[in-house]
Design a protein around this motif. Structure first.
Motif, PDB file in Angstrom:
ATOM      1  N   PHE A 272       0.822  -1.213   0.000  1.00  0.00           N
ATOM      2  CA  PHE A 272       0.000   0.000   0.000  1.00  0.00           C
ATOM      3  C   PHE A 272       0.856   1.263   0.000  1.00  0.00           C
ATOM      4  CE2 PHE A 272      -3.975  -2.100   2.044  1.00  0.00           C
ATOM      5  CZ  PHE A 272      -4.332  -2.606   0.807  1.00  0.00           C
ATOM      6  N   ALA A 273       1.933   1.272   0.782  1.00  0.00           N
ATOM      7  CA  ALA A 273       2.805   2.447   0.844  1.00  0.00           C
ATOM      8  C   ALA A 273       3.463   2.711  -0.511  1.00  0.00           C
ATOM      9  CB  ALA A 273       3.862   2.259   1.924  1.00  0.00           C
ATOM     10  N   LEU A 274       3.923   1.658  -1.157  1.00  0.00           N
ATOM     11  CA  LEU A 274       4.543   1.817  -2.479  1.00  0.00           C
ATOM     12  C   LEU A 274       3.528   2.279  -3.511  1.00  0.00           C
ATOM     13  CD1 LEU A 274       6.863  -1.349  -2.615  1.00  0.00           C
ATOM     14  CD2 LEU A 274       7.543   1.036  -2.245  1.00  0.00           C
TER      15      LEU A 274
ATOM     16  N   VAL B 286       2.322   9.559  -6.974  1.00  0.00           N
ATOM     17  CA  VAL B 286       2.739  10.968  -6.964  1.00  0.00           C
ATOM     18  C   VAL B 286       4.114  11.198  -7.577  1.00  0.00           C
ATOM     19  CG1 VAL B 286       1.321  11.521  -4.962  1.00  0.00           C
ATOM     20  CG2 VAL B 286       3.652  10.727  -4.601  1.00  0.00           C
ATOM     21  N   VAL B 287       4.910  10.144  -7.765  1.00  0.00           N
ATOM     22  CA  VAL B 287       6.237  10.354  -8.340  1.00  0.00           C
ATOM     23  C   VAL B 287       6.107  10.633  -9.830  1.00  0.00           C
ATOM     24  CG1 VAL B 287       7.355   8.871  -6.641  1.00  0.00           C
ATOM     25  CG2 VAL B 287       6.584   7.900  -8.807  1.00  0.00           C
ATOM     26  N   PRO B 288       6.997  11.441 -10.401  1.00  0.00           N
ATOM     27  CA  PRO B 288       6.943  11.722 -11.849  1.00  0.00           C
ATOM     28  C   PRO B 288       7.088  10.436 -12.661  1.00  0.00           C
ATOM     29  CG  PRO B 288       8.389  13.280 -10.736  1.00  0.00           C
ATOM     30  CD  PRO B 288       8.052  12.221  -9.729  1.00  0.00           C
ATOM     31  N   LYS B 289       6.243  10.295 -13.652  1.00  0.00           N
ATOM     32  CA  LYS B 289       6.251   9.146 -14.561  1.00  0.00           C
ATOM     33  C   LYS B 289       6.022   7.819 -13.847  1.00  0.00           C
ATOM     34  CE  LYS B 289       9.295  11.375 -17.954  1.00  0.00           C
ATOM     35  NZ  LYS B 289      10.537  11.242 -18.752  1.00  0.00           N
TER      36      LYS B 289
ATOM     37  N   LYS C 225      -6.773   3.219 -10.200  1.00  0.00           N
ATOM     38  CA  LYS C 225      -7.832   2.920  -9.237  1.00  0.00           C
ATOM     39  C   LYS C 225      -7.564   3.564  -7.880  1.00  0.00           C
ATOM     40  CE  LYS C 225      -9.410  -1.445 -11.236  1.00  0.00           C
ATOM     41  NZ  LYS C 225      -9.622  -2.903 -11.038  1.00  0.00           N
ATOM     42  N   ASN C 226      -6.299   3.739  -7.539  1.00  0.00           N
ATOM     43  CA  ASN C 226      -5.962   4.316  -6.245  1.00  0.00           C
ATOM     44  C   ASN C 226      -6.091   5.833  -6.227  1.00  0.00           C
ATOM     45  OD1 ASN C 226      -4.988   4.086  -3.489  1.00  0.00           O
ATOM     46  ND2 ASN C 226      -3.056   4.929  -4.205  1.00  0.00           N
ATOM     47  N   LYS C 227      -5.967   6.452  -7.404  1.00  0.00           N
ATOM     48  CA  LYS C 227      -6.095   7.905  -7.469  1.00  0.00           C
ATOM     49  C   LYS C 227      -7.562   8.307  -7.351  1.00  0.00           C
ATOM     50  CE  LYS C 227      -2.046   8.511 -10.453  1.00  0.00           C
ATOM     51  NZ  LYS C 227      -1.567   8.887 -11.795  1.00  0.00           N
ATOM     52  N   ASP C 228      -7.802   9.453  -6.741  1.00  0.00           N
ATOM     53  CA  ASP C 228      -9.158   9.944  -6.593  1.00  0.00           C
ATOM     54  C   ASP C 228      -9.581  10.653  -7.877  1.00  0.00           C
ATOM     55  OD1 ASP C 228     -11.578  10.858  -5.721  1.00  0.00           O
ATOM     56  OD2 ASP C 228     -10.737  12.592  -4.679  1.00  0.00           O
TER      57      ASP C 228
ATOM     58  N   PHE D  71      -0.413  13.013  -0.555  1.00  0.00           N
ATOM     59  CA  PHE D  71      -1.415  12.284  -1.331  1.00  0.00           C
ATOM     60  C   PHE D  71      -2.119  11.227  -0.482  1.00  0.00           C
ATOM     61  CE2 PHE D  71      -2.385   8.456  -3.803  1.00  0.00           C
ATOM     62  CZ  PHE D  71      -3.322   8.974  -4.692  1.00  0.00           C
ATOM     63  N   GLN D  72      -3.439  11.224  -0.560  1.00  0.00           N
ATOM     64  CA  GLN D  72      -4.254  10.239   0.130  1.00  0.00           C
ATOM     65  C   GLN D  72      -5.143   9.561  -0.902  1.00  0.00           C
ATOM     66  OE1 GLN D  72      -4.344   9.623   3.775  1.00  0.00           O
ATOM     67  NE2 GLN D  72      -2.389  10.628   3.449  1.00  0.00           N
TER      68      GLN D  72
END
Length: 305
Positions: free
Chosen positions: A142-144, A150-153, A202-205, A244-245
């Motif tokens: 989950f942390a990864l 949020v990391v570029p690319k 799917k994880n992004k809002d 980021f959440q």
């Protein structure tokens, strides 16, 4: 939904959304409506059932209550994604709670009655490695996943690479031989192979700030109230510049709240075991039932009782 606004300095610039992005925003808004309506219904049902004068903190759940937790089953499909990972992670957490409560209660009862029981080997039902693999910080699954959003690319492929680079030391994680876009986790109930394709999306809002503001300013009172409820911190977190959440972070918070209720309650368990995998009547598969009882820790628990 067909356009998005980006703040550049003191001005907002509108740009058209791609079809896929618009589809995701539409689906995200529908899910936001469903989630808020469901929460509102549960809140009203609980309020109507509350005993007069029995009010918890901030008007929440009363001090005295009887709750029924219907645990959704462990999921293993031909294709498993983030939904199945969250559901199976919940089952892992609840299984750990079951182990702790049942074995602790049995040992206390045996001590009170002076019953001497041989020390049982609990390694077969210990799922702490699986929990650490999924929710561990700073390099659990989950942390990864949150980090890669949020990391570029960042991409599904780079997420998978980081998982195997950081977590292969955990024996519960496996690399499928014939599927380079998947990873397998050895859960207490079964080994499940999850696809990495689509995990980041799917994880992004997908609900944009523009849509949230629009819903809050709706002329329909029911809609504006749904999106302006106290405790909805989504928009506040964004404005505060919080980190980021994503979906899994919200899911973990809700699961933590559930487990806190269980920890503060007197719990009783009812184990339901399917008699066969074919869902057939009058068919009892003894080998399958035995394997499910063993995986659930029920056979080990009986040695304490």
């Amino acid at each position: 939904m067909v356009t998005r606004r980006i703040k550049a300095g003191g001005e907002f610039i509108s740009t058209p959304n791609a079809v896929k992005a618009a589809d995701n925003m539409r689906d995200g808004l529908a899910k936001a409506f469903y989630s808020r309506i469901f929460d509102r219904m549960v809140s009203r049902v609980n309020a109507s059932l509350r005993i007069a004068g029995d009010v918890g903190e901030e008007g929440g759940r009363g001090r005295f209550f009887i709750g029924i937790l219907d645990i959704f089953g462990f999921e293993v499909f031909d294709s498993n994604s983030l939904e199945q990972l969250c559901i199976n992670f919940t089952n892992e957490k609840l299984q750990a709670t079951f182990n702790q409560i049942i074995f602790q209660a049995a040992m206390e009862e045996n001590a009170e009655e002076g019953v001497v029981v041989e020390v049982a080997d609990l390694s077969d039902i210990d799922n702490s490695e699986t929990l650490e693999l999924i929710e561990g910080n700073p390099s659990g699954v989950f942390a990864l996943l949150n980090e890669e959003c949020v990391v570029p690319k960042g991409s599904d492929a780079s997420l998978l690479d980081k998982m195997f680079a950081n977590l292969l030391g955990n024996k519960r994680l496996k690399r499928p031989l014939r599927n380079r876009t998947a990873f397998s986790i050895n859960h207490y109930a079964a080994t499940v192979t999850y696809t990495s394709v689509g995990l980041l999306e799917k994880n992004k809002d997908p609900v944009s700030e523009d849509l949230l503001v629009l819903m809050r300013s709706s002329g329909e009172i029911a809609v504006s109230e749904l999106f302006a409820e106290k405790g909805d911190t989504l928009l506040l977190d964004r404005k505060k510049g919080a980190r980021f959440q994503g979906l899994v972070a919200k899911f973990q918070r809700q699961l933590h709240d559930l487990l806190s209720v269980l920890d503060s309650s007197r719990t009783h368990f009812i184990r339901c075991i399917k008699p066969n995998l074919e869902m057939k009547p009058r068919c009892y598969d003894s080998l399958y039932v035995r394997s499910r009882l063993r995986a659930a820790g029920s056979l080990t628990a009986l040695r304490f009782m």
